[in-house]
Motif scaffolding. Sequence first.
Motif, PDB file in Angstrom:
ATOM      1  N   LEU A 174       0.840  -1.194   0.000  1.00  0.00           N
ATOM      2  CA  LEU A 174       0.000   0.000   0.000  1.00  0.00           C
ATOM      3  C   LEU A 174       0.878   1.248   0.000  1.00  0.00           C
ATOM      4  N   THR A 175       1.958   1.188   0.803  1.00  0.00           N
ATOM      5  CA  THR A 175       3.029   2.182   0.772  1.00  0.00           C
ATOM      6  C   THR A 175       4.324   1.391   0.918  1.00  0.00           C
ATOM      7  N   ASP A 176       5.453   2.080   1.061  1.00  0.00           N
ATOM      8  CA  ASP A 176       6.704   1.364   1.253  1.00  0.00           C
ATOM      9  C   ASP A 176       6.711   0.587   2.560  1.00  0.00           C
ATOM     10  N   ARG A 177       5.960   1.056   3.556  1.00  0.00           N
ATOM     11  CA  ARG A 177       5.992   0.433   4.880  1.00  0.00           C
ATOM     12  C   ARG A 177       4.765  -0.426   5.179  1.00  0.00           C
ATOM     13  N   PHE A 178       3.657  -0.201   4.527  1.00  0.00           N
ATOM     14  CA  PHE A 178       2.435  -0.962   4.793  1.00  0.00           C
ATOM     15  C   PHE A 178       2.183  -1.946   3.649  1.00  0.00           C
ATOM     16  N   LEU A 179       2.067  -3.224   4.008  1.00  0.00           N
ATOM     17  CA  LEU A 179       1.829  -4.282   3.034  1.00  0.00           C
ATOM     18  C   LEU A 179       0.562  -5.036   3.430  1.00  0.00           C
ATOM     19  N   VAL A 180      -0.312  -5.278   2.479  1.00  0.00           N
ATOM     20  CA  VAL A 180      -1.471  -6.123   2.715  1.00  0.00           C
ATOM     21  C   VAL A 180      -1.188  -7.474   2.063  1.00  0.00           C
ATOM     22  N   GLY A 181      -1.599  -8.546   2.716  1.00  0.00           N
ATOM     23  CA  GLY A 181      -1.258  -9.862   2.201  1.00  0.00           C
ATOM     24  C   GLY A 181      -2.340 -10.890   2.396  1.00  0.00           C
ATOM     25  N   THR A 182      -2.184 -11.994   1.695  1.00  0.00           N
ATOM     26  CA  THR A 182      -3.070 -13.140   1.851  1.00  0.00           C
ATOM     27  C   THR A 182      -2.263 -14.399   1.537  1.00  0.00           C
ATOM     28  N   LYS A 183      -2.885 -15.569   1.695  1.00  0.00           N
ATOM     29  CA  LYS A 183      -2.195 -16.843   1.468  1.00  0.00           C
ATOM     30  C   LYS A 183      -3.223 -17.925   1.255  1.00  0.00           C
ATOM     31  N   THR A 219      -6.423 -20.162   4.973  1.00  0.00           N
ATOM     32  CA  THR A 219      -6.233 -18.913   4.258  1.00  0.00           C
ATOM     33  C   THR A 219      -6.249 -17.796   5.290  1.00  0.00           C
ATOM     34  N   GLY A 220      -6.160 -16.577   4.850  1.00  0.00           N
ATOM     35  CA  GLY A 220      -6.187 -15.468   5.784  1.00  0.00           C
ATOM     36  C   GLY A 220      -5.770 -14.174   5.126  1.00  0.00           C
ATOM     37  N   THR A 221      -5.989 -13.087   5.833  1.00  0.00           N
ATOM     38  CA  THR A 221      -5.568 -11.765   5.381  1.00  0.00           C
ATOM     39  C   THR A 221      -4.706 -11.136   6.463  1.00  0.00           C
ATOM     40  N   SER A 222      -3.791 -10.274   6.055  1.00  0.00           N
ATOM     41  CA  SER A 222      -2.884  -9.662   7.019  1.00  0.00           C
ATOM     42  C   SER A 222      -2.513  -8.254   6.591  1.00  0.00           C
ATOM     43  N   LEU A 223      -2.076  -7.471   7.559  1.00  0.00           N
ATOM     44  CA  LEU A 223      -1.544  -6.134   7.308  1.00  0.00           C
ATOM     45  C   LEU A 223      -0.199  -6.049   8.012  1.00  0.00           C
ATOM     46  N   THR A 224       0.850  -5.812   7.242  1.00  0.00           N
ATOM     47  CA  THR A 224       2.210  -5.749   7.782  1.00  0.00           C
ATOM     48  C   THR A 224       2.700  -4.309   7.770  1.00  0.00           C
ATOM     49  N   TYR A 225       3.317  -3.920   8.870  1.00  0.00           N
ATOM     50  CA  TYR A 225       3.952  -2.606   8.949  1.00  0.00           C
ATOM     51  C   TYR A 225       5.452  -2.819   9.141  1.00  0.00           C
ATOM     52  N   ILE A 226       6.260  -2.312   8.221  1.00  0.00           N
ATOM     53  CA  ILE A 226       7.716  -2.431   8.323  1.00  0.00           C
ATOM     54  C   ILE A 226       8.210  -1.296   9.210  1.00  0.00           C
ATOM     55  N   VAL A 227       8.496  -1.622  10.463  1.00  0.00           N
ATOM     56  CA  VAL A 227       8.890  -0.602  11.430  1.00  0.00           C
ATOM     57  C   VAL A 227      10.278  -0.071  11.113  1.00  0.00           C
ATOM     58  N   LYS A 228      11.198  -1.002  10.881  1.00  0.00           N
ATOM     59  CA  LYS A 228      12.576  -0.653  10.583  1.00  0.00           C
ATOM     60  C   LYS A 228      13.104  -1.585   9.502  1.00  0.00           C
ATOM     61  N   GLN A 229      14.370  -1.429   9.179  1.00  0.00           N
ATOM     62  CA  GLN A 229      14.956  -2.164   8.066  1.00  0.00           C
ATOM     63  C   GLN A 229      14.743  -3.667   8.188  1.00  0.00           C
ATOM     64  N   ASN A 230      14.917  -4.226   9.371  1.00  0.00           N
ATOM     65  CA  ASN A 230      14.804  -5.669   9.552  1.00  0.00           C
ATOM     66  C   ASN A 230      13.645  -6.081  10.444  1.00  0.00           C
ATOM     67  N   LEU A 231      12.723  -5.183  10.733  1.00  0.00           N
ATOM     68  CA  LEU A 231      11.637  -5.475  11.671  1.00  0.00           C
ATOM     69  C   LEU A 231      10.281  -5.191  11.054  1.00  0.00           C
ATOM     70  N   GLY A 232       9.404  -6.186  11.090  1.00  0.00           N
ATOM     71  CA  GLY A 232       8.040  -6.018  10.631  1.00  0.00           C
ATOM     72  C   GLY A 232       7.056  -6.513  11.666  1.00  0.00           C
ATOM     73  N   VAL A 233       5.941  -5.821  11.813  1.00  0.00           N
ATOM     74  CA  VAL A 233       4.871  -6.232  12.717  1.00  0.00           C
ATOM     75  C   VAL A 233       3.635  -6.502  11.875  1.00  0.00           C
ATOM     76  N   ARG A 234       2.996  -7.637  12.105  1.00  0.00           N
ATOM     77  CA  ARG A 234       1.878  -8.058  11.263  1.00  0.00           C
ATOM     78  C   ARG A 234       0.672  -8.412  12.129  1.00  0.00           C
ATOM     79  N   VAL A 235      -0.497  -7.926  11.757  1.00  0.00           N
ATOM     80  CA  VAL A 235      -1.754  -8.351  12.373  1.00  0.00           C
ATOM     81  C   VAL A 235      -2.522  -9.143  11.324  1.00  0.00           C
ATOM     82  N   PHE A 236      -3.277 -10.152  11.771  1.00  0.00           N
ATOM     83  CA  PHE A 236      -3.899 -11.037  10.789  1.00  0.00           C
ATOM     84  C   PHE A 236      -5.200 -11.633  11.315  1.00  0.00           C
ATOM     85  N   ILE A 237      -5.981 -12.097  10.353  1.00  0.00           N
ATOM     86  CA  ILE A 237      -7.155 -12.936  10.615  1.00  0.00           C
ATOM     87  C   ILE A 237      -6.999 -14.166   9.731  1.00  0.00           C
TER      88      ILE A 237
END
Length: 472
Positions: free
Chosen positions: A360-369, A411-429
């Motif tokens: 969605l932006t460089d830091r916010f990623l939406v995902g599924t699987k 399956t599921g959906t998630s929203l990832t926020y890249i906090v820093k270069q090597n750190l990401g926080v993800r919330v999911f259902i």
Amino acid sequence: MNYNGLITASLVGLLLTVSSRSVAQHVIDERTYVDDSTRVRLSLYSPPNRFQQITDKIISNKAFQMTYIGVPLIVSGLIVKGEDDHFHDLRNSYIPSFSNHYDDYLQYVPAAAMVGLKIGGVKGRSSWGRMLVSDAFTAALMGISVNALKYSVHVKRPDGSKNNSFPSGHTAMAFMTATMLHKEYGLTRSPWYSVGAYSIASATAVSRMMNNRHWLSDVMVGAGIGILSTELGYYLADLIFKDRGIIRNNLSFEIFDYKRNPSFFGLYMGFSLMPTRFALSSTVSLKASPGSTAGFEGAWFMNRYWGIGGRFLATSMPLSLTAPLSESIPVEIAKRVKRLQSDPLDIASFHVGPYISYPLTDRFLVGTKILAGCNLVPSNTISVLYTSESGEEKERAIANVKTNFSISYGTGTSLTYIVKQNLGVRVFIDYNCSPSRFVSYSTNQEGEAVQYETHKTLNTVVLGASVNVMLW
């Protein structure tokens, strides 16, 4: 069953809590052109959108940099305090007899590594004097905070030994020393110092729960206190020393390209819900109450959008009856039933499949699987506890469930926020579907054993979060 690596719960949310803390910068797309004699590098800056400008401004703020990990950990720990029993059940289901004292020493490993590097001549952020003053402030703040809470709140430990469980002092110490190493060497030499330090701190936190010494809320708040104490301790030292004693400046990530493949690995933790009700016999009908899920998840992306990955999870959900048992046990016993006696519904699962990510932006990623794999539900004896005519508490088995192995899908959906270069926080259902076959042996009123076979699709929804190392 003994799944030592699955208690995560722990953990939920602590593994590699801070991999890198560089100040946010605009995205740079670097392209290299080569001719016969020279290599020319051109940096093409792509202007960020308005939303990204706002988030970058917040992230670069000093107060945010000091609190963006510690405060959420403390707040999350207070929120999940009412759910501590669920994650404790997960530990009791898979490793009930685990006992080891290595965590008494593991908490000091990051500090030992920091001092060892310093003695070995590896230059870090601070001189000896500045580092020792920073660490002295930090240790004092952490010690005062932890002990003030321990001896005023009086929370009983899971093993019932003492009333000083909240917060976890071992975890606070581990995350305090990990943040010291992160500041001295992770920010100035390589983010992998931070990865190693916080991995050890997270292992300490998980071990405290595995050893039945602390609740999940204890270790989350302890981790937050350890990180905040270090941030404040270094801040106070910076006010005193200003620029004196700074040997090595922080690494620059100005040209870090967030458009790289978003591969990740981390801990998975969430609350599990199963709306399904299933009958083990014509008279024994059960439902699963909200429980907990913990494990590991990771994916390797071939490009910015497509990857393949998998997860290894353990789920535990308490069982309860949905109908009276008057038809399956004698009436005189049914009238005196106090409660159901049963292990939780435990599910160990492994899934693999394609992962999809969209920035969605460089830091916010939406995902599924879309995943496929298998579930293993261990055997279980379901009984009722009742009071006899003499007043003695007795137990009567009403069903014995055989081990069940089944193919499952997820399956599921998630929203990832890249906090820093090597750190990401993800919330999911996440949603999991498992067509299952249960074979149970129940008893009728005459005490005769009767076999029943039940086919039921177990539908599970997991609401959770994960903290991930970004494998750029």
